[in-house]
Design a protein around this motif. Sequence first.
Motif: not given
Length: 262
Positions: A146, A150-151, A153
């Motif tokens: 976060e 980034n997403p 994962s």
Amino acid sequence: MTLSKELLAAYDQQLRTDAETPSAVAVERLGPLRLVTFAGGRGFVTYQDLAGAGAQTIAQWVVEALAFYRSDPAIVRVEWKTRGHDHAPGLHEALLENGFERDETESIMIGPASALTVDVPLPPGISLRRVTEERDIRAMSAMQDEVFGNPVSDGNADAILRRVALDDGMELWVAEHAGTVVSAGRLEPVADTEFAGIWGGATRAEWRGRGIYRAVTAARARSALMLGKTLIHSDSTDYSRPILERYGLLRVSTTTPYCWRR
């Protein structure tokens, strides 16, 4: 030789070897290049130097290295790690011409671990600890995803868990508030060297500027000293670099990753 040059020489001699990639699944050689394969479909290109090669030879190495990774359908991304002090004529152009994209340049920071071990007062309700359990590691990884934009994962968390299973000395440290991870970072002692690396430093935006990242760094430095590591190294963003500089680490060079994705 200045202290900065001495530290850079130690970095080149001790860290730009197999010590740089302790969790590699496989390593192939192409001239001076080390073509590393990691779990999760990741390739990584590094080297101690480019042996005085000219632009034509370097361009050919880029083509051959990429062909090596393209030939393995399991590889989905490749990072080519460059350093600002290397003699590498034509490398930037060759990487771009072959589909690599330049990422953010970071500072290579090195200094004594002892300089980082100051006591840092923490905000009320903040606690520090080393984590080893899967639930905690996944929470740490999600926070870092976060913060880095980034997403979240499962793949990133799985990669960390695979490293933990190797039991190669890596340590994971977090700061928490009310059971929520607000800051984190890794410590990676480098076998047979004076070094330990501090990586993955991330703090949630609303908790920055309150000494929490500094405290996580101090905890990792204390642990490094207990393991007999006297030098700390890190590739630092513009956010973390001033913090490390205030406590005696020096910017000895820069590093810029170039990334290719299938």
